[in-house]
Design a protein around this motif. Structure first.
Motif, mmCIF file in Angstrom:
data_model
loop_
_atom_site.group_PDB
_atom_site.id
_atom_site.type_symbol
_atom_site.label_atom_id
_atom_site.label_comp_id
_atom_site.label_asym_id
_atom_site.label_seq_id
_atom_site.Cartn_x
_atom_site.Cartn_y
_atom_site.Cartn_z
ATOM 1 N N GLN A 129 0.830 -1.205 0.000
ATOM 2 C CA GLN A 129 0.000 0.000 0.000
ATOM 3 C C GLN A 129 0.866 1.258 0.000
ATOM 4 O OE1 GLN A 129 -2.150 -1.184 3.518
ATOM 5 N NE2 GLN A 129 -4.036 -1.546 2.348
ATOM 6 N N ASP A 130 1.952 1.249 0.771
ATOM 7 C CA ASP A 130 2.877 2.383 0.773
ATOM 8 C C ASP A 130 3.424 2.620 -0.626
ATOM 9 O OD1 ASP A 130 2.538 2.689 3.528
ATOM 10 O OD2 ASP A 130 4.503 1.854 4.039
ATOM 11 N N GLN A 131 3.831 1.547 -1.279
ATOM 12 C CA GLN A 131 4.381 1.655 -2.625
ATOM 13 C C GLN A 131 3.329 2.154 -3.609
ATOM 14 O OE1 GLN A 131 7.024 -1.447 -3.768
ATOM 15 N NE2 GLN A 131 6.626 -1.155 -5.935
ATOM 16 N N ALA A 132 2.098 1.691 -3.468
ATOM 17 C CA ALA A 132 1.021 2.155 -4.350
ATOM 18 C C ALA A 132 0.768 3.646 -4.154
ATOM 19 C CB ALA A 132 -0.260 1.351 -4.101
ATOM 20 N N CYS A 133 0.826 4.115 -2.908
ATOM 21 C CA CYS A 133 0.651 5.550 -2.641
ATOM 22 C C CYS A 133 1.777 6.357 -3.278
ATOM 23 C CB CYS A 133 0.613 5.810 -1.138
ATOM 24 S SG CYS A 133 -0.835 5.170 -0.281
ATOM 25 N N ALA A 134 2.998 5.872 -3.151
ATOM 26 C CA ALA A 134 4.149 6.563 -3.756
ATOM 27 C C ALA A 134 4.004 6.612 -5.274
ATOM 28 C CB ALA A 134 5.450 5.870 -3.352
ATOM 29 N N ALA A 135 3.618 5.489 -5.870
ATOM 30 C CA ALA A 135 3.443 5.432 -7.323
ATOM 31 C C ALA A 135 2.328 6.372 -7.774
ATOM 32 C CB ALA A 135 3.159 3.996 -7.761
ATOM 33 N N ALA A 136 1.260 6.451 -7.000
ATOM 34 C CA ALA A 136 0.158 7.358 -7.343
ATOM 35 C C ALA A 136 0.621 8.806 -7.299
ATOM 36 C CB ALA A 136 -1.016 7.142 -6.389
ATOM 37 N N GLY A 137 1.473 9.126 -6.349
ATOM 38 C CA GLY A 137 2.009 10.482 -6.281
ATOM 39 C C GLY A 137 2.815 10.834 -7.510
ATOM 40 N N ILE A 138 3.677 9.923 -7.923
ATOM 41 C CA ILE A 138 4.500 10.155 -9.119
ATOM 42 C C ILE A 138 3.622 10.239 -10.365
ATOM 43 C CG2 ILE A 138 6.318 9.196 -10.598
ATOM 44 C CD1 ILE A 138 7.472 7.900 -7.973
ATOM 45 N N ALA A 139 2.606 9.375 -10.430
ATOM 46 C CA ALA A 139 1.720 9.339 -11.604
ATOM 47 C C ALA A 139 0.932 10.633 -11.768
ATOM 48 C CB ALA A 139 0.764 8.152 -11.503
ATOM 49 N N ALA A 140 0.820 11.430 -10.711
ATOM 50 C CA ALA A 140 0.084 12.692 -10.806
ATOM 51 C C ALA A 140 0.789 13.695 -11.711
ATOM 52 C CB ALA A 140 -0.090 13.298 -9.419
ATOM 53 N N LEU A 141 2.059 13.450 -11.988
ATOM 54 C CA LEU A 141 2.839 14.327 -12.882
ATOM 55 C C LEU A 141 3.291 13.473 -14.076
ATOM 56 C CD1 LEU A 141 4.880 16.219 -10.176
ATOM 57 C CD2 LEU A 141 2.955 17.093 -11.488
ATOM 58 N N PRO A 142 2.452 13.349 -15.097
ATOM 59 C CA PRO A 142 2.740 12.437 -16.212
ATOM 60 C C PRO A 142 4.097 12.689 -16.881
ATOM 61 C CG PRO A 142 0.534 13.344 -16.407
ATOM 62 C CD PRO A 142 1.191 14.058 -15.275
#
Length: 147
Positions: A129-142
């Motif tokens: 879940q931590d990793q998914a949150c981190a990935a979602a943060g990065i994905a916010a800036l395509p």
């Protein structure tokens, strides 16, 4: 080469991008009822942004920073350490004793055009879940996504 000045150019995340990554990571966590802390560091491990969701476990603040620091230091996700060192228990043991090293999931490098420009670390939920949150943060800036 005497008399020649050799310089390199480096790119790094801006504080504005770091803030967007934090916000997007926390938004993802909130949507999944997770209580996390997120840190975003520049390419050299210096802090740019931090956000903590209310009631996130208190140790998650420091753990998230260490996950981001580890990802920035080595340029790959913290979830890969166990696999990379599976046949080197002495090295794994030694690295776990180093200050600011976290060798479990939740820290990811942030890249732009193949160059690491920073790192994000998340703590407070499970490793996945931590990793998914981190990935979602990065994905916010395509534009940070590699082709």
């Amino acid at each position: 080469m005497s008399g020649i000045c050799m310089l390199t150019e480096e790119s790094s995340l801006s504080w504005q991008s770091a803030s967007q990554i934090c916000a997007a990571s926390c938004q993802y966590a909130s949507e999944h009822q997770l209580k996390i802390c997120v840190w975003v560091l520049d390419r050299h491990g210096n802090p740019l942004a931090m956000q903590r969701i209310n009631h996130a476990p208190l140790p998650s603040t420091d753990i998230a920073r260490k996950k981001a620091y580890t990802a920035a230091s080595f340029g790959f996700g913290t979830h890969l350490w166990q696999q990379r060192l599976a046949d080197k228990p002495h090295l794994l043991s030694g690295l776990t004793q180093q200050p600011d090293m976290i060798l479990f999931g939740g820290g990811l490098p942030v890249t732009y055009k193949g160059q690491m420009v920073g790192a994000v670390g998340v703590s407070g939920a499970s490793e996945a879940q931590d990793q998914a949150c981190a990935a979602a943060g990065i994905a916010a800036l395509p534009e940070l996504q590699n082709p």
